[in-house]
Structures are given as structure tokens and as C-alpha cells.
Design an enzyme around this catalytic site. Structure first.
Site, PDB file in Angstrom:
ATOM      1  N   SER A 140       0.874  -1.184   0.000  1.00  0.00           N
ATOM      2  CA  SER A 140       0.000   0.000   0.000  1.00  0.00           C
ATOM      3  C   SER A 140       0.904   1.224   0.000  1.00  0.00           C
ATOM      4  O   SER A 140       2.069   1.135   0.424  1.00  0.00           O
ATOM      5  CB  SER A 140      -0.856   0.002   1.276  1.00  0.00           C
ATOM      6  OG  SER A 140      -1.508   1.247   1.441  1.00  0.00           O
ATOM      7  N   TYR A 153      -2.314  -0.532  10.672  1.00  0.00           N
ATOM      8  CA  TYR A 153      -2.356  -0.978   9.266  1.00  0.00           C
ATOM      9  C   TYR A 153      -1.080  -0.521   8.552  1.00  0.00           C
ATOM     10  O   TYR A 153      -0.438  -1.293   7.844  1.00  0.00           O
ATOM     11  CB  TYR A 153      -3.602  -0.398   8.590  1.00  0.00           C
ATOM     12  CG  TYR A 153      -3.757  -0.732   7.115  1.00  0.00           C
ATOM     13  CD1 TYR A 153      -4.409  -1.900   6.707  1.00  0.00           C
ATOM     14  CD2 TYR A 153      -3.281   0.129   6.121  1.00  0.00           C
ATOM     15  CE1 TYR A 153      -4.569  -2.197   5.352  1.00  0.00           C
ATOM     16  CE2 TYR A 153      -3.436  -0.157   4.779  1.00  0.00           C
ATOM     17  CZ  TYR A 153      -4.080  -1.317   4.392  1.00  0.00           C
ATOM     18  OH  TYR A 153      -4.228  -1.607   3.049  1.00  0.00           O
ATOM     19  N   LYS A 157       1.950  -2.757   6.604  1.00  0.00           N
ATOM     20  CA  LYS A 157       2.356  -2.577   5.207  1.00  0.00           C
ATOM     21  C   LYS A 157       3.845  -2.199   5.124  1.00  0.00           C
ATOM     22  O   LYS A 157       4.526  -2.555   4.160  1.00  0.00           O
ATOM     23  CB  LYS A 157       1.470  -1.536   4.521  1.00  0.00           C
ATOM     24  CG  LYS A 157       0.009  -2.000   4.372  1.00  0.00           C
ATOM     25  CD  LYS A 157      -0.126  -3.285   3.563  1.00  0.00           C
ATOM     26  CE  LYS A 157      -1.572  -3.677   3.306  1.00  0.00           C
ATOM     27  NZ  LYS A 157      -1.709  -4.912   2.509  1.00  0.00           N
TER      28      LYS A 157
HETATM   29  N1  LIG Z   1      -8.837  -0.987  -1.238  1.00  0.00           N
HETATM   30  C1  LIG Z   1      -7.821  -0.170  -1.069  1.00  0.00           C
HETATM   31  O1  LIG Z   1      -7.980   1.068  -1.096  1.00  0.00           O
HETATM   32  C2  LIG Z   1      -6.421  -0.687  -0.875  1.00  0.00           C
HETATM   33  C3  LIG Z   1      -5.345   0.201  -0.948  1.00  0.00           C
HETATM   34  C4  LIG Z   1      -4.058  -0.270  -0.757  1.00  0.00           C
HETATM   35  C5  LIG Z   1      -3.842  -1.606  -0.487  1.00  0.00           C
HETATM   36  N2  LIG Z   1      -4.914  -2.470  -0.409  1.00  0.00           N
HETATM   37  C6  LIG Z   1      -4.631  -3.862  -0.117  1.00  0.00           C
HETATM   38  O2  LIG Z   1      -5.157  -4.654  -1.154  1.00  0.00           O
HETATM   39  C7  LIG Z   1      -5.461  -5.962  -0.656  1.00  0.00           C
HETATM   40  C8  LIG Z   1      -6.860  -6.353  -1.096  1.00  0.00           C
HETATM   41  O3  LIG Z   1      -7.767  -5.375  -0.598  1.00  0.00           O
HETATM   42  P1  LIG Z   1      -9.226  -5.137  -1.225  1.00  0.00           P
HETATM   43  O4  LIG Z   1      -9.474  -3.678  -1.169  1.00  0.00           O
HETATM   44  O5  LIG Z   1      -9.370  -5.872  -2.492  1.00  0.00           O
HETATM   45  O6  LIG Z   1     -10.100  -5.798  -0.053  1.00  0.00           O
HETATM   46  P2  LIG Z   1     -11.427  -6.703  -0.081  1.00  0.00           P
HETATM   47  O7  LIG Z   1     -11.957  -6.608   1.309  1.00  0.00           O
HETATM   48  O8  LIG Z   1     -12.307  -6.338  -1.216  1.00  0.00           O
HETATM   49  O9  LIG Z   1     -10.846  -8.169  -0.340  1.00  0.00           O
HETATM   50  C9  LIG Z   1     -10.007  -8.800   0.588  1.00  0.00           C
HETATM   51  C10 LIG Z   1     -10.214 -10.306   0.494  1.00  0.00           C
HETATM   52  O10 LIG Z   1      -9.338 -10.919   1.469  1.00  0.00           O
HETATM   53  C11 LIG Z   1     -10.060 -11.951   2.102  1.00  0.00           C
HETATM   54  N3  LIG Z   1      -9.486 -12.242   3.424  1.00  0.00           N
HETATM   55  C12 LIG Z   1      -9.524 -11.469   4.533  1.00  0.00           C
HETATM   56  N4  LIG Z   1      -8.946 -12.115   5.563  1.00  0.00           N
HETATM   57  C13 LIG Z   1      -8.528 -13.306   5.095  1.00  0.00           C
HETATM   58  C14 LIG Z   1      -7.881 -14.423   5.672  1.00  0.00           C
HETATM   59  N5  LIG Z   1      -7.544 -14.442   6.969  1.00  0.00           N
HETATM   60  N6  LIG Z   1      -7.594 -15.477   4.886  1.00  0.00           N
HETATM   61  C15 LIG Z   1      -7.932 -15.484   3.571  1.00  0.00           C
HETATM   62  N7  LIG Z   1      -8.571 -14.473   2.970  1.00  0.00           N
HETATM   63  C16 LIG Z   1      -8.866 -13.390   3.726  1.00  0.00           C
HETATM   64  C17 LIG Z   1     -11.486 -11.427   2.201  1.00  0.00           C
HETATM   65  O11 LIG Z   1     -12.426 -12.494   2.420  1.00  0.00           O
HETATM   66  C18 LIG Z   1     -11.647 -10.745   0.848  1.00  0.00           C
HETATM   67  O12 LIG Z   1     -12.136 -11.636  -0.129  1.00  0.00           O
HETATM   68  C19 LIG Z   1      -5.255  -5.879   0.859  1.00  0.00           C
HETATM   69  O13 LIG Z   1      -3.987  -6.408   1.207  1.00  0.00           O
HETATM   70  C20 LIG Z   1      -5.286  -4.393   1.134  1.00  0.00           C
HETATM   71  O14 LIG Z   1      -4.575  -4.047   2.308  1.00  0.00           O
HETATM   72  C21 LIG Z   1      -6.182  -2.043  -0.607  1.00  0.00           C
END
Ligand SMILES: NC(=O)c1ccc[n+]([C@@H]2O[C@H](COP(=O)([O-])OP(=O)(O)OC[C@H]3O[C@@H](n4cnc5c(N)ncnc54)[C@H](O)[C@@H]3O)[C@@H](O)[C@H]2O)c1
Length: 249
Positions: A140, A153, A157
Site C-alpha cells: 500500500s 495498518y 504494510k
Molecule cells: N482498497 C484499497 O484502497 C487498498 C489500498 C491499498 C492496499 N490495499 C490492499 O489490497 C489488498 C486487497 O484489498 P481489497 O481492497 O481488495 O479488499 P477486499 O476486502 O475487497 O478483499 C479482501 C479479500 O481478502 C479476504 N481475506 C480477509 N482475511 C482473510 C484471511 N484471513 N484469509 C484469507 N482471505 C482473507 C477477504 O475475504 C476478501 O475476499 C489488501 O492487502 C489491502 O490491504 C487495498
């Protein structure tokens, strides 16, 4: 580009992971969808198979070592090997440090950081045997700069960033590359949970990015596919920002 490559994506039932797994499948990869959400994960894999792709769902809690070991074993048993691991599963908890419980801290660290150690551990054993592999970690912008209000968080990261660089350094000799992507706010269910569905709030957040919009799961998936592909064969230990210029300001 990924014909017959075996790609494992964690957290692939939703958001960035789902879009990434879908893109790999469209590029002819054999995709292993790992997620704690059994219903959405199984439905997604049924969809992929229905569209003619090769895919496998493995219900996985990435915080549990036995699950991560079983995930890699299932990929190898079904498709023969692991070429690419995308460590994507993650959660956000925005409790301020002075109010955060030890349990919340542990859940964040286990889900966002320990998971990447555990899945990499078992995937690396396969990749070392094959003298080839690529790991892409979803980090991130908050691994680079402190996003206000989410200290724990951010800390996870930051850990992902250094784990990525360390994997790159330690496993280059086995022809295994490790890189990470650093998105700013991406329009996913996680973002809906953290900032809500209000269009005005989303627009305000979008203005933080010089490009003037929120990122899409596709924006991040495209960067992940590049880092997993032979097009980036001289790139390892890199942190690719996918942030609309957020960290360039
Ligand atoms: N959305 C954002 O703005 C953003 C920005 C920067 C980084 N990220 C990172 O991107 C990644 C995906 O985020 P997203 O926005 O797609 O989130 P999301 O919530 O849409 O999807 C996350 C998925 O991870 C799964 N998950 C959660 N805990 C779990 C576990 N213990 N075991 C297996 N699966 C698990 C959830 O069931 C879900 O399907 C994350 O690492 C997040 O930190 C997201």
C-alpha cells in the site's frame, strides 16, 4: 502471457484479488483462488470455469500455517507446480493506537503480514525446486508514507515492504523474484467499509490523487500481472506505486 502458468492468489474472492485472478485466467493461467470466504470464493471459481478457464478454489485462512501449507499442496496436486504467488489478502482496522486492543493488533499483523510469510514459505519450497518463480505482494502507499488514522495498518504494510525486499535479496539466486505493488485508495468492498458509499466522500478522497480519481481493481491487477510476468524479468525488490500520483506530491 501466462499460458499454463500456475498462479495462486490469496484474498481472491473480492476486490483487487478477484480482479487479479480473473485477469490471470484471461491470460490463460491456471488460477488457484484462496480465500477465507468459502461461498464467494467457490462462486467465483465456478464462474471462471464456466467461462472456460482452469481454476481451483481452496478455502484458506491465511493466518493459519496449516491452511497455507494445504493451499500450496492443493495447487501442486491439481496443477503440478506454483509459478506465481500473489499475497493479496488483507484487512483494515482503523482503531487509533491508544484505543486498539492487543487482539485487534494481532489480527491485523497476522492477516496482513504473517500471512505473506506463511504463504511465501510453502510457495518458495516449490519455486526453489523449479529454479523459477515470482512473488507479488499487495502492499500500500501506507507502506511508504503514514496514512492518517490507521497506524497499525501502516505498520503491517511497512513490514510487507521489507519482507518483499528481503525475499528479493535472499531468493534471487534461485531465479525467484519478489516485488510489491503500493496502491492508494482503490474502489473495492474494503474501501466501502472504511469510507462508506457516499459519492461526495469518495470524490473528496479521489482529489488526494493528482490523477483525480480513485484507483480501480483493474489498475492494480495490471501492475501485478506486469510484475509476475517475464516482461519484468530484471525487476526484483521493487515497490511499484499504483496511486494516481498520491506519493509523488
Ligand atoms: N482498497 C484499497 O484502497 C487498498 C489500498 C491499498 C492496499 N490495499 C490492499 O489490497 C489488498 C486487497 O484489498 P481489497 O481492497 O481488495 O479488499 P477486499 O476486502 O475487497 O478483499 C479482501 C479479500 O481478502 C479476504 N481475506 C480477509 N482475511 C482473510 C484471511 N484471513 N484469509 C484469507 N482471505 C482473507 C477477504 O475475504 C476478501 O475476499 C489488501 O492487502 C489491502 O490491504 C487495498
Amino acid at each position: 502471457m501466462f499460458q499454463d502458468k500456475v498462479v495462486v492468489v490469496t484474498g481472491a474472492a473480492s476486490g483487487i484479488g478477484r480482479r487479479t485472478a480473473g485477469e490471470f485466467a484471461r491470460q490463460a493461467a491456471k488460477v488457484v483462488v484462496a480465500d477465507i470466504d468459502g461461498t464467494s470464493g467457490a462462486d467465483f471459481v465456478a464462474e471462471l470455469k464456466n467461462d472456460g478457464h482452469e481454476a481451483l478454489f481452496v478455502r484458506t485462512d491465511v493466518t493459519v500455517e496449516a491452511d497455507c501449507e494445504r493451499l500450496v499442496a492443493a495447487a501442486v496436486e491439481t496443477f503440478g507446480r506454483v509459478d506465481v504467488l500473489v499475497n493479496n489478502a488483507g484487512i483494515e482496522i482503523s482503531t487509533p493506537v491508544h484505543e486498539m486492543t492487543e487482539g485487534e493488533w494481532d489480527r491485523l499483523v497476522d492477516t496482513n503480514l504473517k500471512s505473506m510469510f506463511l504463504c511465501s514459505k510453502y510457495a518458495l519450497r516449490e519455486m526453489i525446486g523449479a529454479s523459477s518463480g515470482a512473488i507479488v505482494n499487495v502492499c500500500s502507499v501506507s507502506g511508504l508514507v503514514a496514512w492518517p488514522g490507521i497506524a497499525a495498518y501502516n505498520a503491517t504494510k511497512g513490514g510487507v515492504m521489507m519482507l518483499t525486499k528481503s525475499l528479493a535479496v535472499d531468493y534471487a539466486k534461485y531465479n525467484i523474484r519478489a516485488n510489491c505493488v503500493c496502491p492508494s485508495i482503490i474502489d473495492t468492498p474494503m474501501t466501502d467499509t472504511s469510507i462508506g458509499h457516499d459519492a461526495a466522500v469518495k470524490e473528496q478522497k479521489a482529489k488526494l490523487n493528482p490523477i483525480g480519481r480513485l484507483g480501480t481493481p483493474e489498475d492494480v491487477a495490471n501492475a501485478i500481472l506486469f510484475l509476475a510476468s517475464d516482461k519484468s524479468s530484471f525487476v526484483t525488490g521493487a515497490a511499484l506505486t499504483v496511486d494516481g500520483g498520491y506519493t509523488a506530491v
